[in-house]
Write an enzyme that holds these catalytic residues in place. Structure first.
Site, PDB file in Angstrom:
ATOM      1  N   PRO A  15       0.842  -1.202   0.000  1.00  0.00           N
ATOM      2  CA  PRO A  15       0.000   0.000   0.000  1.00  0.00           C
ATOM      3  C   PRO A  15       0.876   1.250   0.000  1.00  0.00           C
ATOM      4  CG  PRO A  15      -0.088  -1.119   2.133  1.00  0.00           C
ATOM      5  CD  PRO A  15       0.653  -2.013   1.198  1.00  0.00           C
ATOM      6  N   TYR A  62      -1.770   4.687  13.004  1.00  0.00           N
ATOM      7  CA  TYR A  62      -3.073   5.253  12.656  1.00  0.00           C
ATOM      8  C   TYR A  62      -4.123   4.698  13.644  1.00  0.00           C
ATOM      9  CZ  TYR A  62      -0.541   7.115   8.729  1.00  0.00           C
ATOM     10  OH  TYR A  62       0.381   7.813   7.968  1.00  0.00           O
TER      11      TYR A  62
HETATM   12  C1  LIG Z   1       5.089   6.965  -0.556  1.00  0.00           C
HETATM   13  C2  LIG Z   1       4.702   5.899   0.438  1.00  0.00           C
HETATM   14  C3  LIG Z   1       3.393   5.829   0.868  1.00  0.00           C
HETATM   15  C4  LIG Z   1       2.991   4.813   1.750  1.00  0.00           C
HETATM   16  N1  LIG Z   1       1.661   4.687   2.080  1.00  0.00           N
HETATM   17  C5  LIG Z   1       1.256   3.651   2.843  1.00  0.00           C
HETATM   18  C6  LIG Z   1      -0.130   3.407   3.063  1.00  0.00           C
HETATM   19  O1  LIG Z   1      -1.011   4.077   2.535  1.00  0.00           O
HETATM   20  N2  LIG Z   1      -0.460   2.372   3.873  1.00  0.00           N
HETATM   21  C7  LIG Z   1       0.478   1.569   4.457  1.00  0.00           C
HETATM   22  O2  LIG Z   1       0.124   0.639   5.172  1.00  0.00           O
HETATM   23  N3  LIG Z   1       1.791   1.758   4.221  1.00  0.00           N
HETATM   24  C8  LIG Z   1       2.192   2.765   3.428  1.00  0.00           C
HETATM   25  N4  LIG Z   1       3.526   2.908   3.133  1.00  0.00           N
HETATM   26  C9  LIG Z   1       4.504   1.948   3.660  1.00  0.00           C
HETATM   27  C10 LIG Z   1       4.781   0.856   2.628  1.00  0.00           C
HETATM   28  O3  LIG Z   1       3.638   0.050   2.418  1.00  0.00           O
HETATM   29  C11 LIG Z   1       5.944  -0.052   3.098  1.00  0.00           C
HETATM   30  O4  LIG Z   1       5.611  -0.656   4.320  1.00  0.00           O
HETATM   31  C12 LIG Z   1       7.234   0.735   3.246  1.00  0.00           C
HETATM   32  O5  LIG Z   1       7.486   1.514   2.094  1.00  0.00           O
HETATM   33  C13 LIG Z   1       8.416  -0.191   3.488  1.00  0.00           C
HETATM   34  O6  LIG Z   1       8.592  -1.070   2.399  1.00  0.00           O
HETATM   35  P1  LIG Z   1       9.784  -0.836   1.334  1.00  0.00           P
HETATM   36  O7  LIG Z   1      11.053  -0.964   2.129  1.00  0.00           O
HETATM   37  O8  LIG Z   1       9.610  -1.929   0.321  1.00  0.00           O
HETATM   38  O9  LIG Z   1       9.625   0.533   0.766  1.00  0.00           O
HETATM   39  C14 LIG Z   1       3.938   3.908   2.250  1.00  0.00           C
HETATM   40  C15 LIG Z   1       5.273   3.991   1.806  1.00  0.00           C
HETATM   41  C16 LIG Z   1       5.648   4.958   0.890  1.00  0.00           C
HETATM   42  C17 LIG Z   1       7.076   4.984   0.405  1.00  0.00           C
END
Ligand SMILES: Cc1cc2nc3c(=O)[nH]c(=O)nc-3n(C[C@H](O)[C@H](O)[C@H](O)COP(=O)(O)O)c2cc1C
Length: 370
Positions: A26, A182
């Site tokens: 997400p 949240y």
């Molecule tokens: C731009 C952005 C927006 C995000 N929005 C959400 C969100 O709406 N809901 C959520 O549960 N996590 C959100 N996250 C967290 C990501 O789902 C994920 O847990 C986080 O980026 C770590 O994973 P990665 O190391 O692959 O980036 C967001 C992350 C990024 C970078």
């Protein structure tokens, strides 16, 4: 790398048959239309990232106008929202993908300008420093209030209604956003829940809010189509708990009692959108693997090798990728062929135009353009 990566083996996730284990995490990008319906560029964005037999989880989508903390985050409480999301679902399904909607209430990480002047809500008043995005840009969150117990049934009902709308939009399921500080997370953890009624105190009571939400979502979706996302020991949103192992262990134990599709676990080496402990091994998924009996999606700081390694080790069944997916629409294919990744552009994460959003080419398109 191993000869036949586990990342590309099929998996049955609840009621969803998947061809590979690379999940779109997400990712809130704040590009909805003014009425908070998904925009045309959002249709492009999701469609570009869909893959045959792959699972996508949408950005956090709100069950009511006042449940958001960031201007431009989409909703799912009007017919126009449903119509907009159905276009995204159809585009993803056309490409053979599956898509579930993440449902979230931002709770105290908000500002009264986002809710017609009403104070943000939380289980208890525990002041913190954080930011919300209003029409005036990033501003400190406004003071929140503790919600009355009498208000809780309407909140649960808003999630049930949102889940029903997601269903009519054609989604494959829904995910409860119970992570990152949240609203639901603030009920679960004792640093933010100081209530003395049926929703506060010991963990047996602090899980009540989340479990009521889970029951509401399952009442709409039935078996194998509801997931839950948690972030044990995560720091985003100034959240804390005095005993995360007990809190999250107990929660996962209780979730075993429901016919969920999956538990989605964010590793604490990532704080929201940033890696804070580079090189740290995943710990939360392996801990919850001991307790939770259903499928686990692990997220937070994974690359191709890290993903393959945790899958091989058996601590997770699928891996969700956040930041890499923002700049690599064909991420599963890049992993499959071990192709280089395009770096992500942090400045374009929240709000803006198609630039650095839906204009990243797939690897083959990139090669053709060069
Ligand atoms: C731009 C952005 C927006 C995000 N929005 C959400 C969100 O709406 N809901 C959520 O549960 N996590 C959100 N996250 C967290 C990501 O789902 C994920 O847990 C986080 O980026 C770590 O994973 P990665 O190391 O692959 O980036 C967001 C992350 C990024 C970078």
């Amino acid at each position: 790398m191993l000869d036949v990566p586990k990342l590309f083996s099929p998996f049955k996730l609840g009621a969803m048959d998947l061809n590979h284990r690379v999940v779109h995490a997400p990712t809130t990008r704040l590009r909805a239309d003014d009425d908070l319906s998904p925009s045309g560029m959002m249709v492009d964005y999701y469609s570009q990232r869909a893959s045959a037999g792959g699972l996508m989880i949408t950005e956090s989508t709100h069950p009511s106008y006042d449940s958001r903390g960031y201007e431009g985050a989409p909703g799912i409480y009007t017919d126009a929202h449903v119509a907009g999301w159905s276009k995204i679902v159809a585009a993803v399904h056309d490409r053979g993908g599956r898509i579930v909607m993440q449902l979230g209430h931002d709770g105290r990480q908000s500002h009264s300008d986002l809710s017609n002047g009403a104070a943000p809500i939380a289980p208890s008043v525990v002041p913190f420093e954080g930011q919300a995005l209003t029409k005036d840009g990033w501003v400190p969150v406004s003071p929140h209030r503790a919600i009355d117990i009498e208000e809780i049934p309407a909140l649960i009902e808003s999630f049930r209604a949102a889940a029903a709308r997601a269903r009519s939009a054609g989604f494959d399921g829904v995910e409860l956003h119970n992570a990152n500080g949240y609203l639901a997370d603030t009920f679960l953890q004792d640093g933010t829940n100081r209530r003395t009624d049926a929703y506060g105190g010991g963990i047996e009571s602090r899980v009540r809010f989340s479990l009521e939400l889970v029951e509401a979502l399952i009442s709409v979706w039935g078996e194998g189509r509801v997931g839950v996302r948690v972030s044990p020991s995560g720091k985003w949103g100034a959240i804390s708990d005095t005993d995360p192992e007990r809190t999250f262990g107990y929660f996962a134990e209780r979730l075993n009692g429901y016919p969920l599709a999956y538990l989605h676990v964010i590793e604490p080496r990532v704080m929201g959108v940033e890696t804070i402990e580079e090189g740290k091994a995943p710990v939360a998924s392996s801990f919850l693997r001991q307790v939770y009996k259903g499928p686990i999606i692990a997220a937070g700081g994974f690359d191709r090798d890290g993903a393959e390694s945790i899958l091989e080790h058996g601590d997770a069944d699928l891996i969700a990728f956040g930041r890499f997916f923002t700049s690599n629409p064909d991420l599963p294919e890049r992993f499959r062929r071990n192709l280089p990744l395009t770096p992500y552009v942090r400045d374009a994460f929240w709000g803006g135009t198609e630039r650095h959003y839906s204009d990243f080419p797939a690897f083959d398109g990139q090669a053709a353009a060069a």
